[in-house]
Design an enzyme around this catalytic site. Structure first.
Site, PDB file in Angstrom:
ATOM      1  N   ASP A  40      37.167  40.774  34.653  1.00 22.12           N
ATOM      2  CA  ASP A  40      35.931  40.942  35.053  1.00 22.12           C
ATOM      3  C   ASP A  40      34.969  39.671  34.754  1.00 22.12           C
ATOM      4  OD1 ASP A  40      36.563  43.268  36.094  1.00 22.12           O
ATOM      5  OD2 ASP A  40      36.043  44.617  34.353  1.00 22.12           O
ATOM      6  N   MET A  92      24.635  50.182  31.723  1.00 20.44           N
ATOM      7  CA  MET A  92      24.182  49.542  33.025  1.00 20.44           C
ATOM      8  C   MET A  92      22.730  50.171  33.587  1.00 20.44           C
ATOM      9  SD  MET A  92      27.706  49.698  35.238  1.00 20.44           S
ATOM     10  CE  MET A  92      27.848  51.321  34.532  1.00 20.44           C
ATOM     11  N   LYS A 145      32.418  41.594  38.945  1.00 17.63           N
ATOM     12  CA  LYS A 145      31.005  41.587  39.347  1.00 17.63           C
ATOM     13  C   LYS A 145      30.057  41.808  38.127  1.00 17.63           C
ATOM     14  CE  LYS A 145      30.466  46.612  40.049  1.00 17.63           C
ATOM     15  NZ  LYS A 145      29.982  47.513  41.065  1.00 17.63           N
TER      16      LYS A 145
END
Length: 475
Positions: free
Chosen positions: A257, A392, A279
């Protein structure tokens, strides 16, 4: 300061001592430490000292030091640090005259050899020495290697070695034999509980002619490929589990990642392929379907693939999609958990995630759904009295805070945001919930942020346990 590059102070060799005489001068703690290395060699050990001063050597035969004994026929002489310099010089001279090798502890100028810090697993031995410059470093490295190496590795070396003749007969191509032994070593380190004979048999079957191997749908040949779905934790290599580190070190390919610490990638073998697939902030290096297909293809080619994920694979890591693709293709897959960001954020803040009487649960929630909207769970969880860990959520912080307050959370409830939790560069803010969006703007964070909300966040870790709870478990 000299501009000359450092050079090695000799070449490490394994010295056979079984049945040979080794004479140790000194019977203090320094001698006891060296005897711990020598006792398992099968040597005939003699100890000389006029004034033994170590309880660990009680019961051993200790001969007089003076006059100096005849050293004829001696293979190795060890002089402990307790022996004075003048006597050490005399012993070294007598040893040289007798053709014996000398190890004078802490006196390298009088030594032919050094006894290293030694890690032992049966016939496997790893020697570490610093040329007498920094023996404490050698000792610390030994302790760390002891912790890393599986306890049964020595038995595995013995069992695998007993089949060398069979393997040589069955694998006549030298390149295939070298690959076999490398793969066997990696498999035994990756799976310390596996039987060495079983590992040998499995690998030998995989080296059968291609016509006898199992064929996957689509015509690809399966050659023992496998995938490890590995949690890298939220920070550097220090937060890796041992299983995670071993998997990375043994991998043929690492799919990683975007937020993986580069120091973790350095654990991979030099020849291993490193492919970025993750990402960050919505910028895709590779779509999820493509990642899953790549894992299947690489493992189908017989490679050991590590899919390296930040945090824990089971927490917002799309584990179900990747595992489903691997299972459908018949690819063996192992899951190795990792430290999740909420735990690292709490550690950075020195706060508990649970607090008896105030926060008896922890809820992990993503800050947005697949469409980028607030997940319905945010409002539902606002009614709970536990700690909320929001992943997030940096860019949606104003909407998240507004939803929590609208659903009943107290605007004054303690809240915190930690950027880069688990890393040395971690930063944080701790404010009442209503002030969190403005505090995040002031933090000017551009890295991953973990948000924690709840009463436990206001209590220091050292104060989290009530005085009357001494001697009992706190929830």
């Amino acid at each position: 300061m000299s501009n000359q590059p450092d050079t090695a102070d000799g070449l490490p060799l394994a010295l056979r001592l079984a049945g040979r005489r080794v004479v140790v001068f000194g019977a203090g703690p320094g001698a006891a430490a060296k005897l711990a290395l020598l006792d398992d060699t099968g040597a005939e050990i003699r100890i000389h000292d006029d004034a033994p001063a170590c309880a660990e050597l009680a019961g051993r035969l200790i001969r007089p030091l003076h006059p100096l004994p005849d050293l004829a026929g001696t293979r190795l002489v060890v002089i402990a640090p307790e022996i004075d310099d003048a006597t050490t010089a005399l012993i070294a001279e007598a040893a040289a005259a007798a053709g014996a090798l000398v190890h004078a502890v802490d006196r390298p100028a009088l030594s032919d050899v050094t006894l290293p810090a030694l890690v032992r697993r049966g016939p496997l031995q790893i020697a570490i020495h610093t040329g007498g410059r920094f023996p404490a470093l050698a000792s610390v490295l030994r302790q760390r290697l002891e912790a890393l190496l599986p306890p049964g590795l020595g038995a595995a070396v013995t069992a695998a070695g007993s089949r060398r003749g069979e393997i040589a007969r069955r694998l006549t191509d030298p390149a295939a034999r070298r690959r076999f032994w490398r793969d066997l070593a990696a498999r035994l380190l990756d799976h310390p509980d596996i039987s060495p004979d079983m590992a040998v048999d499995d690998l030998l079957r995989e080296d059968l002619p291609a016509s006898s191997r199992q064929i996957k749908p689509g015509g690809q040949v399966r050659q023992g490929g496998r995938v490890d779905l590995v949690g890298a934790g939220p920070g550097g290599p220090g937060l890796l589990t041992r299983d995670a580190a071993r998997a990375i070190e043994a991998a043929d390919v690492v799919l990683y990642d975007a937020l993986i610490d580069p120091a973790i990638l350095e654990l991979a073998r030099r020849e291993a392929r490193r492919i970025p697939v993750g990402k960050r902030c919505g910028a895709h290096a590779m779509r999820q379907a493509a990642i899953s297909a790549l894992m299947v293809r690489l493992a189908g080619e017989g490679l050991h693939v590590v899919r390296l994920k930040g945090g824990d694979p089971a927490i917002f890591g799309r584990l179900d999609e990747e595992l489903g693709a691997l299972d459908a293709a018949g690819i063996p897959a192992r899951i190795i958990p990792g430290v999740t960001a909420a735990a690292a954020a709490a550690a950075h803040l020195r706060r508990p995630l649970t607090l008896r009487g105030a926060a008896r649960s922890v809820s992990l929630v993503a800050g947005h759904d697949l469409a980028g909207d607030l997940p319905g769970a945010i409002e539902a969880l606002a009614a709970a009295d536990g700690t909320l860990a929001i992943y997030m959520g940096r860019d949606r912080a104003p909407a998240i805070v507004a939803a929590l307050i609208a659903a009943g959370r107290d605007p004054a409830q303690p809240a915190a945001a930690v950027e880069w939790a688990g890393r040395a560069e971690a930063r944080s803010v701790q404010v009442p919930l209503a002030m969190l969006p403005d505090a995040l703007v002031g933090l000017d964070a551009d890295g991953p942020v973990t948000i924690l909300v709840g009463e436990a966040i206001a209590v220091s870790a050292t104060a989290a346990r009530p005085a009357d709870a001494e001697g009992r478990d706190a929830a």
